[in-house]
Design a protein around this motif. Structure first.
Motif, PDB file in Angstrom:
ATOM      1  N   LEU A 205       0.840  -1.195   0.000  1.00  0.00           N
ATOM      2  CA  LEU A 205       0.000   0.000   0.000  1.00  0.00           C
ATOM      3  C   LEU A 205       0.876   1.247   0.000  1.00  0.00           C
ATOM      4  O   LEU A 205       1.611   1.501   0.954  1.00  0.00           O
ATOM      5  CB  LEU A 205      -0.929  -0.013   1.213  1.00  0.00           C
ATOM      6  N   ALA A 206       0.800   2.004  -1.093  1.00  0.00           N
ATOM      7  CA  ALA A 206       1.635   3.195  -1.275  1.00  0.00           C
ATOM      8  C   ALA A 206       0.790   4.365  -1.790  1.00  0.00           C
ATOM      9  O   ALA A 206       1.237   5.159  -2.606  1.00  0.00           O
ATOM     10  CB  ALA A 206       2.771   2.877  -2.247  1.00  0.00           C
ATOM     11  N   ALA A 207      -0.447   4.450  -1.311  1.00  0.00           N
ATOM     12  CA  ALA A 207      -1.370   5.467  -1.820  1.00  0.00           C
ATOM     13  C   ALA A 207      -1.734   6.522  -0.784  1.00  0.00           C
ATOM     14  O   ALA A 207      -2.576   7.379  -1.050  1.00  0.00           O
ATOM     15  CB  ALA A 207      -2.648   4.793  -2.335  1.00  0.00           C
ATOM     16  N   GLY A 208      -1.103   6.477   0.385  1.00  0.00           N
ATOM     17  CA  GLY A 208      -1.428   7.458   1.424  1.00  0.00           C
ATOM     18  C   GLY A 208      -0.862   8.832   1.105  1.00  0.00           C
ATOM     19  O   GLY A 208       0.027   8.982   0.268  1.00  0.00           O
ATOM     20  N   ARG A 209      -1.356   9.818   1.792  1.00  0.00           N
ATOM     21  CA  ARG A 209      -0.914  11.204   1.590  1.00  0.00           C
ATOM     22  C   ARG A 209       0.302  11.574   2.435  1.00  0.00           C
ATOM     23  O   ARG A 209       0.983  12.546   2.142  1.00  0.00           O
ATOM     24  CB  ARG A 209      -2.055  12.172   1.891  1.00  0.00           C
ATOM     25  N   GLY A 210       0.573  10.833   3.508  1.00  0.00           N
ATOM     26  CA  GLY A 210       1.721  11.149   4.357  1.00  0.00           C
ATOM     27  C   GLY A 210       1.594  12.501   5.023  1.00  0.00           C
ATOM     28  O   GLY A 210       2.564  13.251   5.117  1.00  0.00           O
ATOM     29  N   SER A 211       0.403  12.815   5.512  1.00  0.00           N
ATOM     30  CA  SER A 211       0.151  14.151   6.058  1.00  0.00           C
ATOM     31  C   SER A 211       0.928  14.432   7.346  1.00  0.00           C
ATOM     32  O   SER A 211       1.223  15.584   7.640  1.00  0.00           O
ATOM     33  CB  SER A 211      -1.344  14.367   6.280  1.00  0.00           C
ATOM     34  N   ARG A 212       1.289  13.412   8.106  1.00  0.00           N
ATOM     35  CA  ARG A 212       2.100  13.655   9.306  1.00  0.00           C
ATOM     36  C   ARG A 212       3.527  14.029   8.921  1.00  0.00           C
ATOM     37  O   ARG A 212       4.186  14.801   9.596  1.00  0.00           O
ATOM     38  CB  ARG A 212       2.102  12.434  10.230  1.00  0.00           C
ATOM     39  N   PHE A 213       4.011  13.470   7.821  1.00  0.00           N
ATOM     40  CA  PHE A 213       5.369  13.745   7.359  1.00  0.00           C
ATOM     41  C   PHE A 213       5.439  15.131   6.719  1.00  0.00           C
ATOM     42  O   PHE A 213       6.375  15.886   6.939  1.00  0.00           O
ATOM     43  CB  PHE A 213       5.787  12.674   6.333  1.00  0.00           C
ATOM     44  N   SER A 214       4.443  15.444   5.907  1.00  0.00           N
ATOM     45  CA  SER A 214       4.410  16.717   5.183  1.00  0.00           C
ATOM     46  C   SER A 214       2.986  17.262   5.215  1.00  0.00           C
ATOM     47  O   SER A 214       2.194  16.982   4.314  1.00  0.00           O
ATOM     48  CB  SER A 214       4.866  16.488   3.728  1.00  0.00           C
ATOM     49  N   PRO A 215       2.665  18.030   6.262  1.00  0.00           N
ATOM     50  CA  PRO A 215       1.288  18.511   6.423  1.00  0.00           C
ATOM     51  C   PRO A 215       0.736  19.262   5.217  1.00  0.00           C
ATOM     52  O   PRO A 215      -0.452  19.182   4.926  1.00  0.00           O
ATOM     53  CB  PRO A 215       1.373  19.432   7.651  1.00  0.00           C
ATOM     54  N   ASP A 216       1.596  19.962   4.476  1.00  0.00           N
ATOM     55  CA  ASP A 216       1.102  20.701   3.309  1.00  0.00           C
ATOM     56  C   ASP A 216       1.044  19.836   2.046  1.00  0.00           C
ATOM     57  O   ASP A 216       0.621  20.293   0.995  1.00  0.00           O
ATOM     58  CB  ASP A 216       1.953  21.943   3.057  1.00  0.00           C
TER      59      ASP A 216
END
Length: 192
Positions: free
Chosen positions: A11-22
């Motif tokens: 699964l590689a479809a997440g937004r990673g918002s904790r890593f890069s909030p913007d």
């Protein structure tokens, strides 16, 4: 008895918002201390243990898709990835529905060792319906599921993934010497 066909779903479809909030930085493409990207390390470990890996990416994420494709994954774009992890998981399962079982892994867990992934697949081949790695008495990721759980997996919704199925089912714990089953990349500091 013929061996089971076990596929990996990455699964590689997440937004990673904790890593890069913007949303300006794709954490999966960031380099680890080894020089490999987070995603490349995760995919290589799966490919070293399983003959087939289906990687799920967000629609339009060409850089991630290209990296995974170059490594040998079957890449599929999930148009509804923004609706949560369950959408990505269900999408991947539909692409790999031919398999007898699946090892479900997260693209932001590059420290999981190939031996752990192979041990989970072996547990399915030996009759487990769900197999989870255990290190120092604690369960981690990835988790493997047999075809028995396909209807429940395909019915998932939201952002919890398969956690509820694991919580409410018998799970074969597979002891591993792999602290990587707990390490994901959530912040830039995790890249070290």
């Amino acid at each position: 008895m013929a061996s089971l066909r076990i596929a990996g779903i990455l699964l590689a479809a997440g937004r990673g918002s904790r890593f890069s909030p913007d949303g300006g930085c794709n954490k999966l493409l960031q380099p680890l201390a080894t020089g490999a990207s987070v995603l490349a390390a995760s995919a290589r470990h799966m490919l070293a243990a399983l003959p087939e890996v289906v990687a799920v990416v967000r629609s339009g994420d060409e850089a991630t898709a290209a990296e995974l494709s170059a490594l040998g994954c079957m890449v599929t774009e999930c148009p509804d990835a923004h609706q949560g992890m369950a959408c990505s998981l269900v999408h991947g399962l539909r692409q790999a529905g031919y398999a007898d079982g699946w090892v479900l892994a997260l693209g932001d867990m590059p420290h999981v060792q190939p031996a752990t992934i192979a041990a989970l697949a072996r547990a399915l081949e030996e009759g487990a319906d769900i197999a989870a790695p255990v290190h120092d008495g604690k369960r981690g990721n990835p988790v493997a599921f047999s075809r028995l759980h396909l209807p429940a997996l395909l019915a998932l919704q939201g952002d919890e993934g398969a956690r509820g199925i694991v919580r409410n089912s018998a799970v074969q714990e597979v002891p591993v010497d792999d602290p990587g089953i707990f390490r994901d990349i959530d912040t830039p500091a995790d890249l070290r």
